[in-house]
Structures are given as C-alpha cells and as structure tokens.
Design a protein around this motif. Structure first.
Motif, PDB file in Angstrom:
ATOM      1  N   LEU A  29      26.098 -41.124  15.054  1.00  0.00           N
ATOM      2  CA  LEU A  29      27.191 -40.893  16.005  1.00  0.00           C
ATOM      3  C   LEU A  29      27.311 -39.416  16.358  1.00  0.00           C
ATOM      4  O   LEU A  29      27.461 -39.048  17.536  1.00  0.00           O
ATOM      5  CB  LEU A  29      28.508 -41.406  15.413  1.00  0.00           C
ATOM      6  CG  LEU A  29      29.754 -41.214  16.292  1.00  0.00           C
ATOM      7  CD1 LEU A  29      29.722 -42.173  17.475  1.00  0.00           C
ATOM      8  CD2 LEU A  29      31.034 -41.428  15.478  1.00  0.00           C
ATOM      9  N   VAL A  30      27.236 -38.541  15.353  1.00  0.00           N
ATOM     10  CA  VAL A  30      27.352 -37.096  15.583  1.00  0.00           C
ATOM     11  C   VAL A  30      26.196 -36.604  16.446  1.00  0.00           C
ATOM     12  O   VAL A  30      26.395 -35.805  17.375  1.00  0.00           O
ATOM     13  CB  VAL A  30      27.403 -36.344  14.246  1.00  0.00           C
ATOM     14  CG1 VAL A  30      27.231 -34.846  14.464  1.00  0.00           C
ATOM     15  CG2 VAL A  30      28.722 -36.628  13.534  1.00  0.00           C
ATOM     16  N   GLY A  96      31.851 -33.119  13.658  1.00  0.00           N
ATOM     17  CA  GLY A  96      30.622 -32.895  14.415  1.00  0.00           C
ATOM     18  C   GLY A  96      30.845 -32.652  15.886  1.00  0.00           C
ATOM     19  O   GLY A  96      30.069 -31.943  16.542  1.00  0.00           O
ATOM     20  N   ALA A  97      31.928 -33.205  16.442  1.00  0.00           N
ATOM     21  CA  ALA A  97      32.211 -33.035  17.867  1.00  0.00           C
ATOM     22  C   ALA A  97      32.673 -31.629  18.207  1.00  0.00           C
ATOM     23  O   ALA A  97      32.761 -31.280  19.394  1.00  0.00           O
ATOM     24  CB  ALA A  97      33.255 -34.053  18.320  1.00  0.00           C
ATOM     25  N   ALA A 499      27.371 -32.454   6.408  1.00  0.00           N
ATOM     26  CA  ALA A 499      26.148 -32.956   7.045  1.00  0.00           C
ATOM     27  C   ALA A 499      26.353 -33.146   8.538  1.00  0.00           C
ATOM     28  O   ALA A 499      25.432 -32.903   9.340  1.00  0.00           O
ATOM     29  CB  ALA A 499      25.731 -34.275   6.398  1.00  0.00           C
ATOM     30  N   ALA A 500      27.566 -33.556   8.941  1.00  0.00           N
ATOM     31  CA  ALA A 500      27.851 -33.731  10.369  1.00  0.00           C
ATOM     32  C   ALA A 500      27.711 -32.411  11.119  1.00  0.00           C
ATOM     33  O   ALA A 500      27.164 -32.370  12.232  1.00  0.00           O
ATOM     34  CB  ALA A 500      29.258 -34.299  10.545  1.00  0.00           C
ATOM     35  N   GLY A 504      24.932 -31.601  13.998  1.00  0.00           N
ATOM     36  CA  GLY A 504      25.358 -31.112  15.305  1.00  0.00           C
ATOM     37  C   GLY A 504      24.691 -29.802  15.676  1.00  0.00           C
ATOM     38  O   GLY A 504      24.245 -29.621  16.821  1.00  0.00           O
ATOM     39  N   ILE A 505      24.628 -28.872  14.732  1.00  0.00           N
ATOM     40  CA  ILE A 505      23.989 -27.579  15.001  1.00  0.00           C
ATOM     41  C   ILE A 505      22.514 -27.772  15.325  1.00  0.00           C
ATOM     42  O   ILE A 505      21.976 -27.145  16.257  1.00  0.00           O
ATOM     43  CB  ILE A 505      24.170 -26.640  13.797  1.00  0.00           C
ATOM     44  CG1 ILE A 505      25.641 -26.216  13.677  1.00  0.00           C
ATOM     45  CG2 ILE A 505      23.268 -25.415  13.918  1.00  0.00           C
ATOM     46  CD1 ILE A 505      25.939 -25.377  12.451  1.00  0.00           C
ATOM     47  N   LEU A 506      21.836 -28.640  14.575  1.00  0.00           N
ATOM     48  CA  LEU A 506      20.411 -28.879  14.822  1.00  0.00           C
ATOM     49  C   LEU A 506      20.184 -29.455  16.214  1.00  0.00           C
ATOM     50  O   LEU A 506      19.331 -28.969  16.975  1.00  0.00           O
ATOM     51  CB  LEU A 506      19.861 -29.832  13.755  1.00  0.00           C
ATOM     52  CG  LEU A 506      18.387 -30.230  13.908  1.00  0.00           C
ATOM     53  CD1 LEU A 506      17.487 -28.999  13.822  1.00  0.00           C
ATOM     54  CD2 LEU A 506      17.993 -31.264  12.853  1.00  0.00           C
ATOM     55  N   VAL A 507      20.950 -30.483  16.578  1.00  0.00           N
ATOM     56  CA  VAL A 507      20.776 -31.116  17.891  1.00  0.00           C
ATOM     57  C   VAL A 507      21.079 -30.125  19.006  1.00  0.00           C
ATOM     58  O   VAL A 507      20.304 -29.998  19.973  1.00  0.00           O
ATOM     59  CB  VAL A 507      21.679 -32.358  18.004  1.00  0.00           C
ATOM     60  CG1 VAL A 507      21.673 -32.892  19.435  1.00  0.00           C
ATOM     61  CG2 VAL A 507      21.236 -33.438  17.036  1.00  0.00           C
ATOM     62  N   CYS A 508      22.200 -29.400  18.884  1.00  0.00           N
ATOM     63  CA  CYS A 508      22.583 -28.467  19.947  1.00  0.00           C
ATOM     64  C   CYS A 508      21.594 -27.321  20.086  1.00  0.00           C
ATOM     65  O   CYS A 508      21.311 -26.859  21.197  1.00  0.00           O
ATOM     66  CB  CYS A 508      23.983 -27.912  19.670  1.00  0.00           C
ATOM     67  SG  CYS A 508      25.291 -29.090  20.029  1.00  0.00           S
TER      68      CYS A 508
END
Length: 658
Positions: A29-30, A96-97, A499-500, A504-508
């Motif tokens: 979801l995150v 995460g959002a 972990a969320a 989030g940091i990795l995806v962004c």
C-alpha cells in the motif's frame, strides 16, 4: 484536554498481534501511494494527493482495500485481514503517505539542489550561501548533474548517483533521527492523550468504519456497517455527484460549473479574508470533533481577526521578512506561536505524573506499564535522547551555532507536538503551524547576531518543512493510537511504520530521479521544485541582510500569546462551563485555517443543532452521513485523477487543495 461530548466509540472486532501478512500488505500500500502521489503531481499534473493530514491517495486506496477484503475472504482465510491487520496497514499508510512530493522527499531533493542550480549574479547566492555549504550537505553541479536534473538532459544519460549519494546519505541520517524522535514522543504521549484526556482522534474514528467493514463488522454490538446505512449513500452522493459534474465541464464550456470551492471573502476592509469553501473532507472529519473545539476555532478567527483589523486600520505593522505562508500579519503569527508553545507545555505539565513514571521506567524501575505501547519506554526515552544528540551534532557540524540549534530544535518540537495535538483533538485535515521554527529562532536571537553559516543551514532545515504540517509527528501519533487495536507482539508495529518510511523513500527516490533525468524536475510544475525550495533561500537571504539584533516587537507578541493562552487554560480548568477551548487560539489565521474555517463553522452549527434536538442518539445516527461526505469527496478526487490520466494527461486539473 477534555472528554468527548459523545460516548459512542466503535471498538475493533478482534485483537491480535502484528502479523507478517499485515506488514506485507501495508508495504505494498505504501509503495503504491508513493508512486501514485508522485505520478499524479509530477507527470499527470493532477491534484496534490497528500496535502492533507489524511492524504486523499491513502484514503481512496485504503477504502478500496477495506471494501475488497470481505470479498477476498470468500476465497479462503489466507486472504483475510483482521481488524488488527487493517489497523497496522492504516498506520503504515499514515506514515508512508508523508514521504512523497510536499512531504519529505520533494523538499529534501528540491532544497539540497536549489542553492547551486538557481544561483546567479542577480540573487548573489554564490556570495551569501556557497562559502558556508559543506560538501556533504548539498550536491554540486558537477558534470551538469543538477542542470540535467532540473532541465532534463539533451539525450538519455545514466543517473549520476555519485553526485547525490553522499549528501542524501547524510540527510537520511538526520531524517532517521527526526523520525525516531517523533516516534518516541508519540509513544510517550499516547497514554495521557488517549486514555487520560480521551482525545477523540477523528481521523482514526472515521477509519474505524473501514476497519469494521474490512474485518466483517462488529458482532459484539450488532451494529451494521456504514455500507447498509442510507445516510451514508446520501452523504457520499452529494460531493461525488458535484465533482463528476464539474469534471464534465472540462469537456464543454456549455456545461455550467458548480462552484463548491467558494470564494475569498473579506468581512471588512482590513479584516483577514476567509474562503467560503464547503470542503466535504474538512466538514466530515470536523463533525467528529467536540463541539467546544469547533466553536473555539471559528470564534478565535473572529477575535484575532478583529485584532488584525485594528492593526491594519491603525497602520501598525512589524517590519522585517516573515515567511509569506504563515499569517496575514506578523504580530498574529508570533502571538499564536506563543499560545501554541504554552498549549504544548501545559499538556506536558498535565501529564507530568505519567512522564515521571516513564522516565523512571527508562532507568529500569518498572514504575510504568508499557505493554500497551508499540515501543518500550526505555527504547523511547533513550532513543529520544540519542536522536536529539545526533540532531544537535549534525547541525553543529554543518555550521549552525549552538543557540540557533537549541531554538530551532525547540521550535520544531513545539510545531510537531502542537500540530499532532490539534489534529488529534480537532480533526482538522488541513493544518499549518502559525510560524516556522526557522523564523522563530532567527528573530528570537536577532538576524544581526547570527553567523552566515547558521543562516545558511537554517534555509536547509526547510527540508522538514512539509507545508508546516509537522511532517512525521502527526501520522506517528495516530499510528500509536492505532496500536490500541493490536494485542500481543505490538512492538512489531514500530518496525512496520519505520519500514513504511523506508519503502516510501526508496520508491520516491527512484521515480523522482528517473523522471527528473528524463523530463526535468522543473517541469514537474510542483511546489517543492518550482518555487517552494527557492522561497526558502529567498526569505533567508533577506534575513541575512537584516542587521537588527533581538526583535523585541516579535518577542513581545510571543509573550502576549503565551499569557493569553495561560489565561485560557486557567479559565477552562477553573470554570467547567467556560465555552472556548484553548486550541482555537493556536491557529486562528493560518492559511489552512482561512481555507477551512467556514466548513468548520458549518460542522459546528450542524452538530450543535443535532445535539440539541436528539442528543448523542441522533448524533450517532448522523455519523454515517458525515462519513459519506468524506468518502464521496475522496472518490471524486480519485475519479478526477483517472479522468485526467485518460483525457488530459500532462495537463490535469487540481480539484483538491486546502
């Protein structure tokens, strides 16, 4: 500070530990929310999906998940999620959002790249800032790495990670300290806020309906889920139908537009303007807050607005450079920040016995039971201490002076805890602090007394600006509250929310650099990259050119605000029938409040009428209506994104804002 005006509170169906399946679902979801939010703003140029404390991207995604779980349960228990699982997923989503775009990563990447890319002879940044920026704090334009990131490369090139790696690594170290400190504070304050003062937590209260739906309903009370309530469908239809109709107007000018966004209105010349916006998101969540809280929000807008009106009519103005987003008058901003300071410190004083037991427990005396917390008190207290020390020495190594560090850390603490408390008590999904920690620390010490290195680093600390929302503190406070849905192995929830953030940091990081070096980050046309990051350095250089010492005028209004808040707190605790809650004095004229106060007034008026006519019984019957308003608005924003993706790709429409 008070018990809710209604007794009903939905309880979770089952209570169990944090299971791996919940963490996996929360991680997916995150990752999706961070991709969707970034894609919507940077590529499709649609609405800003995480501008609120309950991001629309999270609400829509979580709503779809909650609706889908009962259907998936028919295929076997392996696909089922309990109420505890759904609470963990939501906690991860809340935290995460806050990573993408106007959360952490947009400002982090935008701020650290700005001073070298946007420097020119006219703004003199090279003269004022560059000599005071350590190599490990900000990347240089080596090999046109920054130029290609903002403008786009002439052709396909590999991402120059070597330019970004060291600065990003050090900033992530500082981010980790800020996150852990916020988590520790959330854990320490959960019990006095949730169990002793019994704050309402409207964001969680509304989410309980989704948790009940996803976990199969509340069999203990025999209360049907909102899905079967007629008022829910009525409430959902109102904002959804309006937003769908308005989206149709983008295809033909012959279709009349329904202006639900309202207009800016000024009651009197010189009086702070407000927006007559009927925001269903604001209205729905605010309806769950206490009446006295809602009353204080719009009454203090009128009271402090009258004060600013008098200042404007008399020609009184505080000179100097403020952050333009804070308040319509510098005096009211400092006054509100003084009130916010006392508001936060008084809350700590009220919880002094609990805090004393917590600190004794950290020394191994076991005087406080932390079995209900997502982090042990020892880990919270000692982790908070280590985090503050790390933050202190990080800023000191970067060139900031000790007095500046002390005040900016103190101001950040006031903003983080204060905004978290306001959202938990008032249910406002759009909240800004009345002042930034940077402005507070610079003018409290006097810009003429600060070194250029300290001022330069103050501009970099806008990495944690996040639209003045308190960054991770508020979602972590709500994550700690959601921990009450979990029993056994509750400590895993802390690992889940951390972990969320990492996910989030990795995806962004991956998508921002990929799209930046493909089409140019300046073409994202998003606030952190287009103007927000530049604004941080623009206002800072004006302060660097200010040679005044300690600003007595600002500190005087800061003191006045502190005294007024002290009086409000005294009246509230001394006279039980005192109608005004102190929370209204903390944010009466912020930009977010001016956009929301009209909807808050409507929420107060409707709830007041309902409570007078039918009491708590009628109020509980009308809750599905307000929840429907929330769902209808969020789904309308989601459908608008789909429409922009299909028909207006790259030229979308911002249908969701403050």
């Amino acid at each position: 500070m008070s018990a809710p005006t209604h007794a009903h509170q939905v309880q979770p169906v089952t209570r169990q530990g944090v299971r791996p399946r919940a963490i996996c679902v929360g991680g997916v979801l995150v990752a999706w929310i961070n991709f969707w939010t970034t894609y919507a703003e940077y590529v499709v140029h649609a609405s800003r999906m995480n501008i609120s404390h309950y991001p629309v991207a999270l609400f829509v995604s979580y709503f779809i998940l909650a609706v889908s779980v009962p259907l998936l349960r028919r295929f076997g228990d392996r696909l089922a999620l309990s109420s505890a699982d759904l609470a963990v997923v939501l906690a991860m989503g809340f935290v995460g959002a806050m990573v993408p775009t106007s959360g952490l990563m947009g400002f982090l990447l935008g701020i650290i790249a700005t001073p070298f890319y946007f420097a020119n002879a006219e703004n003199r940044w090279g003269e004022y800032f560059h000599p005071h920026i350590p190599d490990w704090v900000a990347p240089r334009d080596t090999g046109k790495a920054l130029t290609y990131f903002f403008d786009g490369p002439p052709g396909e090139i590999p991402i120059p990670w070597e330019v970004w790696l060291v600065p990003m690594a050090w900033w992530l170290v500082l981010t980790a300290a800020v996150v852990y400190a916020s988590l520790a504070i959330a854990v320490i304050l959960r019990k006095p806020w949730s169990e002793h003062e019994r704050l309402v937590y409207p964001l969680v209260a509304a989410s309980e309906e989704l948790i009940r739906l996803g976990s199969g309903g509340d069999t203990s009370t025999r209360r049907p889920t909102f899905w079967r309530e007629r008022l829910f469908w009525v409430g959902m239809a109102m904002p959804l139908s309006v937003m769908v109709w308005n989206f149709a107007t983008f295809f033909s000018p012959l279709i009349p537009y329904i202006n639900y966004a309202g207009r800016w209105m000024t009651p009197l010349r010189g009086f702070p303007r407000l927006r007559t916006r009927i925001n269903s998101f604001t209205l729905g969540f605010a309806y769950l807050a206490n009446l006295e809280v809602l009353l204080s929000l719009w009454v203090f807008y009128l009271i402090v607005g009258t004060e600013v009106y008098a200042f404007n009519r008399l020609g009184f103005k505080i000179t100097g450079t403020e952050d333009s987003w804070s308040q319509p008058h510098a005096a009211s901003g400092w006054q509100s920040f003084g009130g916010l300071t006392v508001f936060v410190l008084w809350g700590l004083f009220v919880a002094r016995e609990h805090l004393s037991r917590v600190f004794r427990a950290a020394l191994g005396r076991r005087e406080a039971d932390d079995s209900d917390e997502i982090l042990s008190y020892q880990a919270a207290v000692w982790g908070l201490l280590v985090s503050v020390i790390l933050i202190f020495f990080w800023l000191l190594a970067a060139g900031m002076s000790v007095p500046m560090i002390v005040l900016i850390v103190f101001g950040t603490f006031i903003v983080f805890v204060g905004i978290g408390r306001i959202v938990s008590e008032a249910g406002l999904v759009y909240v800004r602090a009345p002042l930034t920690p940077q402005v507070f620390s610079i003018y409290a010490l006097g810009p003429g007394n600060l070194s250029p290195a300290s001022m330069t680093m103050s501009a970099f600390t806008y990495v944690f600006f996040s639209q003045g929302k308190g960054l991770f503190a508020t979602p972590l406070i709500h994550a700690a509250r959601l921990g009450e849905f979990v029993s056994g192995r509750r400590r895993r929830m802390a690992l889940a929310v951390v972990a969320a953030i990492a996910i989030g940091i990795l995806v962004c990081t991956v998508v921002t650099f990929s799209w930046g070096y493909e089409r140019g980050a300046y073409n994202f046309n998003d606030y952190p990259f287009s103007s927000g990051s530049k604004h941080a350095f623009t206002v800072t250089i004006k302060k660097m050119q200010d040679t005044r010492t300690v600003d007595i005028e600002r500190l005087l209004f800061y003191g006045i605000g502190a005294v007024v808040m002290g009086l409000l707190v005294f009246l509230r605790y001394r006279f039980p029938r005192w109608p005004l809650h102190p929370v209204g004095f903390t944010i009466p004229l912020t930009y977010a409040t001016l956009n929301s106060v009209f909807a808050v007034f409507l929420a107060w008026m409707l709830k007041f009428i309902v409570m007078r006519i039918g009491g708590a019984t009628l109020y509980n019957r009308t809750r599905p209506l307000c929840f429907g308003l929330i769902v209808g608005y969020a789904l309308g924003v989601g459908l608008s994104f789909l429409g922009d993706y299909v028909w207006f790709f790259g030229d979308g429409h911002g249908v969701h804002s403050w």
